[in-house]
Design a protein around this motif. Structure first.
Motif, mmCIF file in Angstrom:
data_model
loop_
_atom_site.group_PDB
_atom_site.id
_atom_site.type_symbol
_atom_site.label_atom_id
_atom_site.label_comp_id
_atom_site.label_asym_id
_atom_site.label_seq_id
_atom_site.Cartn_x
_atom_site.Cartn_y
_atom_site.Cartn_z
ATOM 1 N N ASN A 11 -33.767 47.568 -1.408
ATOM 2 C CA ASN A 11 -34.645 48.154 -0.399
ATOM 3 C C ASN A 11 -35.637 47.131 0.140
ATOM 4 O O ASN A 11 -35.999 47.166 1.323
ATOM 5 C CB ASN A 11 -35.403 49.346 -0.987
ATOM 6 C CG ASN A 11 -34.570 50.613 -1.019
ATOM 7 O OD1 ASN A 11 -33.485 50.674 -0.420
ATOM 8 N ND2 ASN A 11 -35.062 51.649 -1.715
ATOM 9 N N ASP A 12 -36.073 46.201 -0.714
ATOM 10 C CA ASP A 12 -36.984 45.153 -0.245
ATOM 11 C C ASP A 12 -36.310 44.302 0.816
ATOM 12 O O ASP A 12 -36.926 43.908 1.816
ATOM 13 C CB ASP A 12 -37.435 44.269 -1.416
ATOM 14 C CG ASP A 12 -38.395 45.006 -2.337
ATOM 15 O OD1 ASP A 12 -38.970 46.016 -1.893
ATOM 16 O OD2 ASP A 12 -38.551 44.579 -3.495
ATOM 17 N N VAL A 13 -35.009 43.994 0.612
ATOM 18 C CA VAL A 13 -34.250 43.204 1.589
ATOM 19 C C VAL A 13 -34.122 43.973 2.900
ATOM 20 O O VAL A 13 -34.315 43.441 3.995
ATOM 21 C CB VAL A 13 -32.858 42.850 1.028
ATOM 22 C CG1 VAL A 13 -31.998 42.190 2.105
ATOM 23 C CG2 VAL A 13 -32.994 41.923 -0.169
ATOM 24 N N LEU A 14 -33.768 45.276 2.791
ATOM 25 C CA LEU A 14 -33.622 46.106 3.987
ATOM 26 C C LEU A 14 -34.937 46.232 4.748
ATOM 27 O O LEU A 14 -34.955 46.203 5.986
ATOM 28 C CB LEU A 14 -33.110 47.490 3.596
ATOM 29 C CG LEU A 14 -31.695 47.547 2.984
ATOM 30 C CD1 LEU A 14 -31.344 48.981 2.624
ATOM 31 C CD2 LEU A 14 -30.654 46.953 3.937
ATOM 32 N N ARG A 15 -36.056 46.338 4.014
ATOM 33 C CA ARG A 15 -37.347 46.426 4.686
ATOM 34 C C ARG A 15 -37.677 45.117 5.392
ATOM 35 O O ARG A 15 -38.226 45.123 6.501
ATOM 36 C CB ARG A 15 -38.454 46.756 3.664
ATOM 37 C CG ARG A 15 -38.377 48.152 3.079
ATOM 38 C CD ARG A 15 -39.621 48.495 2.286
ATOM 39 N NE ARG A 15 -39.438 49.718 1.516
ATOM 40 C CZ ARG A 15 -39.156 49.772 0.232
ATOM 41 N NH1 ARG A 15 -39.061 48.633 -0.456
ATOM 42 N NH2 ARG A 15 -38.977 50.936 -0.380
ATOM 43 N N ALA A 16 -37.361 43.998 4.740
ATOM 44 C CA ALA A 16 -37.629 42.688 5.328
ATOM 45 C C ALA A 16 -36.856 42.482 6.618
ATOM 46 O O ALA A 16 -37.328 41.827 7.548
ATOM 47 C CB ALA A 16 -37.302 41.582 4.324
ATOM 48 N N LYS A 17 -35.663 43.062 6.706
ATOM 49 C CA LYS A 17 -34.819 42.909 7.902
ATOM 50 C C LYS A 17 -35.077 44.005 8.926
ATOM 51 O O LYS A 17 -34.466 44.032 10.002
ATOM 52 C CB LYS A 17 -33.341 42.906 7.499
ATOM 53 C CG LYS A 17 -32.941 41.689 6.687
ATOM 54 C CD LYS A 17 -31.472 41.733 6.334
ATOM 55 C CE LYS A 17 -31.057 40.483 5.564
ATOM 56 N NZ LYS A 17 -31.212 39.260 6.370
ATOM 57 N N GLY A 18 -35.980 44.930 8.586
ATOM 58 C CA GLY A 18 -36.309 45.985 9.528
ATOM 59 C C GLY A 18 -35.287 47.088 9.615
ATOM 60 O O GLY A 18 -35.335 47.907 10.544
ATOM 61 N N ILE A 19 -34.384 47.148 8.661
ATOM 62 C CA ILE A 19 -33.342 48.175 8.685
ATOM 63 C C ILE A 19 -33.926 49.524 8.269
ATOM 64 O O ILE A 19 -33.545 50.560 8.819
ATOM 65 C CB ILE A 19 -32.171 47.760 7.770
ATOM 66 C CG1 ILE A 19 -31.549 46.461 8.297
ATOM 67 C CG2 ILE A 19 -31.135 48.878 7.668
ATOM 68 C CD1 ILE A 19 -30.493 45.884 7.410
ATOM 69 N N ILE A 20 -34.827 49.500 7.254
ATOM 70 C CA ILE A 20 -35.521 50.726 6.869
ATOM 71 C C ILE A 20 -37.018 50.496 7.036
ATOM 72 O O ILE A 20 -37.481 49.343 6.988
ATOM 73 C CB ILE A 20 -35.194 51.145 5.413
ATOM 74 C CG1 ILE A 20 -35.655 50.051 4.423
ATOM 75 C CG2 ILE A 20 -33.713 51.448 5.237
ATOM 76 C CD1 ILE A 20 -35.483 50.455 2.968
ATOM 77 N N PRO A 21 -37.767 51.556 7.290
ATOM 78 C CA PRO A 21 -39.211 51.378 7.528
ATOM 79 C C PRO A 21 -39.930 50.923 6.273
ATOM 80 O O PRO A 21 -39.444 51.122 5.159
ATOM 81 C CB PRO A 21 -39.663 52.788 7.948
ATOM 82 C CG PRO A 21 -38.652 53.706 7.341
ATOM 83 C CD PRO A 21 -37.361 52.974 7.380
#
Length: 240
Positions: A11-21
């Protein structure tokens, strides 16, 4: 499906890429108090509970909602406790005349945390009269200290006039210091500030004076005490 608010590396990776808020910030109890305080200040023209008197708090009681009630009650209890403490500390404020029969009640049973300053005097002696004037002023300035006075012939039979004026200082009924005779006080030029400084050195009161008012007077006092050979525990009369 994985919880987007969970603390995982993915989730940290997804947040960093803007995929999840970004993860929503947790609201702590301190944050809630701050929010309520801001709301309260807005309702009270910018004045916080912390800066209000007890009367002001009572006036605002009807304006608060259920969420604010706990904080309101806490501040009101605090103000009431402060008022009670101030009343306890200010229970003296004058120099009271006592006789020997009053000694146990007024000195030995003065109470926990109470300093007592007893002046043994004769009105006919000018320096005694001067010190009584200083004590009256200090009693008003420091109302948490019990200031007493007693005529020497009444409280200590056959007490020599050469030892007057005499100040006995007690704490919780125990003798802590004594000042005996005119030399200790430096004569009729003795000032109220000098007496305040003397008592502050023993711990009787907290003075705002930054230094002894007259250093030469202090030198005379110290010299007189050394010459007289009187210690803190010595007295011409064991009853006092």
């Amino acid at each position: 499906m994985q919880d987007p608010n969970a603390d995982t590396e993915w989730n940290d990776v997804l947040r960093a890429k803007g995929i999840i808020p970004p993860k929503e910030k947790e609201v702590s109890e301190e944050d809630i108090v701050n929010i309520l305080e801001t709301t309260i200040q807005n309702k009270t023209s910018g004045k916080s509970f912390e800066d209000m008197s007890l009367d002001e708090l009572n006036e605002k009681e009807d304006d608060i909602d259920e969420e604010e009630e706990r904080i309101f009650e806490e501040y009101r209890r605090q103000r009431m406790a402060e008022m009670r403490q101030a009343q306890l500390k200010a229970r003296f404020g004058e120099v009271r005349e006592i006789s020997k029969v009053d000694y146990v009640t007024e000195v030995n049973k003065a109470g926990e945390g109470v300093w007592v300053v007893l002046h043994v005097y004769k009105q006919a002696i000018p320096l005694c009269k001067l010190i009584n004037q200083h004590l009256s002023a200090l009693a008003q300035k420091f109302p948490d200290v019990k200031f007493l006075k007693s005529v020497s012939s009444v409280c200590i039979p056959n007490y020599p006039d050469k030892n007057l004026p005499t100040l006995f200082v007690y704490y919780e009924g125990d003798l802590k210091k004594q000042y005996v005779g005119p030399m200790v006080f430096g004569g009729m030029n003795f000032k109220q500030d000098e007496l305040e400084w003397m008592l502050s050195e023993v711990g009787v009161l907290k003075t705002e004076l930054e230094a002894p008012p007259k250093q030469e007077i202090r030198d005379v006092m110290d010299s007189a005490l050394r010459q007289s050979g009187r210690g803190d525990d010595d007295s011409d009369e064991d009853d006092w």
